[in-house]
Design a protein around this motif. Structure first.
Motif, mmCIF file in Angstrom:
data_model
loop_
_atom_site.group_PDB
_atom_site.id
_atom_site.type_symbol
_atom_site.label_atom_id
_atom_site.label_comp_id
_atom_site.label_asym_id
_atom_site.label_seq_id
_atom_site.Cartn_x
_atom_site.Cartn_y
_atom_site.Cartn_z
ATOM 1 N N THR A 165 0.811 -1.219 0.000
ATOM 2 C CA THR A 165 0.000 0.000 0.000
ATOM 3 C C THR A 165 0.848 1.273 0.000
ATOM 4 O O THR A 165 0.310 2.364 -0.174
ATOM 5 C CB THR A 165 -0.980 0.013 1.191
ATOM 6 O OG1 THR A 165 -0.244 -0.059 2.414
ATOM 7 C CG2 THR A 165 -1.963 -1.151 1.104
ATOM 8 N N ALA A 166 2.144 1.130 0.160
ATOM 9 C CA ALA A 166 3.047 2.284 0.096
ATOM 10 C C ALA A 166 3.614 2.485 -1.304
ATOM 11 O O ALA A 166 4.388 3.413 -1.528
ATOM 12 C CB ALA A 166 4.192 2.100 1.095
ATOM 13 N N ALA A 167 3.217 1.659 -2.252
ATOM 14 C CA ALA A 167 3.811 1.675 -3.589
ATOM 15 C C ALA A 167 3.364 2.846 -4.454
ATOM 16 O O ALA A 167 3.954 3.090 -5.503
ATOM 17 C CB ALA A 167 3.494 0.353 -4.310
ATOM 18 N N HIS A 168 2.346 3.578 -4.038
ATOM 19 C CA HIS A 168 1.857 4.719 -4.820
ATOM 20 C C HIS A 168 1.295 5.747 -3.831
ATOM 21 O O HIS A 168 0.641 5.370 -2.859
ATOM 22 C CB HIS A 168 0.768 4.248 -5.799
ATOM 23 C CG HIS A 168 0.350 5.295 -6.772
ATOM 24 N ND1 HIS A 168 -0.537 6.305 -6.448
ATOM 25 C CD2 HIS A 168 0.695 5.489 -8.067
ATOM 26 C CE1 HIS A 168 -0.718 7.074 -7.500
ATOM 27 N NE2 HIS A 168 0.016 6.610 -8.490
ATOM 28 N N PRO A 169 1.517 7.034 -4.069
ATOM 29 C CA PRO A 169 1.028 8.062 -3.127
ATOM 30 C C PRO A 169 -0.482 7.999 -2.875
ATOM 31 O O PRO A 169 -0.923 8.203 -1.744
ATOM 32 C CB PRO A 169 1.418 9.381 -3.796
ATOM 33 C CG PRO A 169 2.529 9.037 -4.722
ATOM 34 C CD PRO A 169 2.303 7.622 -5.161
#
Length: 196
Positions: A165-169
């Protein structure tokens, strides 16, 4: 499309229907156990709704990956994240089940579905990375709104899928909102047990 291809597709769809009965660890807002098919449906809806915030992404490909990501569970079921172990063989089992499920399809369609699943599993493309993140976010969303049983482990959700879930802002922003909702659920005392 040839008649045998139509028949093969119908056989595949009949087998895939089992996803409607594969239970997950999440509960609906009315307290019923959620199925893998229901999770996949809302995962696709989530990807569609947030697509405007995902520049340069092929939405069609993202949706196809979302549709097939848990398809192998039609045969052997779901293993909840809370009981999964590294090297536990979940991916190999799902891959073998997906191969079996796709057997009635023409080779090209079989190869397409397996390639989409492998792309997801390896997080090999931006669409696959997003599918993995949205998969985690949909689960977190369900856990914040479901009528969960007493003793439900909300704390597990605060670390669950953090990398994906941290892979895209945009996903990180959604995650922050869902983490707050999770903390709010943790603060509510469980309902009293019903008398026998």
């Amino acid at each position: 499309m040839k008649t045998e291809e139509i028949l093969g597709a119908l056989d595949f769809l009949r087998a895939a229907e089992a996803l409607k009965d594969v239970e997950r660890s999440a509960h609906t807002s009315r307290g019923r156990v959620e199925s893998t098919a229901e999770h996949t449906w809302r995962l696709c809806l989530m990807a569609m709704l947030f697509a405007d915030g995902l520049e340069g992404i092929d939405l069609g490909k993202l949706l196809r990956i979302c549709i097939v990501h848990d398809l192998g569970e039609a045969l052997s079921g779901d293993i909840p994240a809370i009981v999964q172990t590294p090297g536990g063989g979940k991916a190999a089992r799902e891959r073998a089940d997906l191969e079996e499920l796709c057997r009635p399809l023409p080779e090209a369609r079989r190869a397409e579905i397996l390639a989409l699943w492998e792309e997801y599993e390896a997080a090999a493309t931006p669409e696959a990375v997003l599918a993995k993140g949205f998969d985690k976010l949909e689960t977190l969303l369900q856990h914040t709104q479901g009528r969960n049983p007493a003793g439900f482990d909300y704390a597990f959700n605060l670390d669950y899928g953090r990398k994906q879930t941290a892979a895209h802002p945009l996903m990180a922003e959604i995650r922050a909102i869902l983490d707050e909702a999770t903390r709010a659920r943790m603060a509510v005392p469980p309902p009293p047990k019903e008398a026998p």
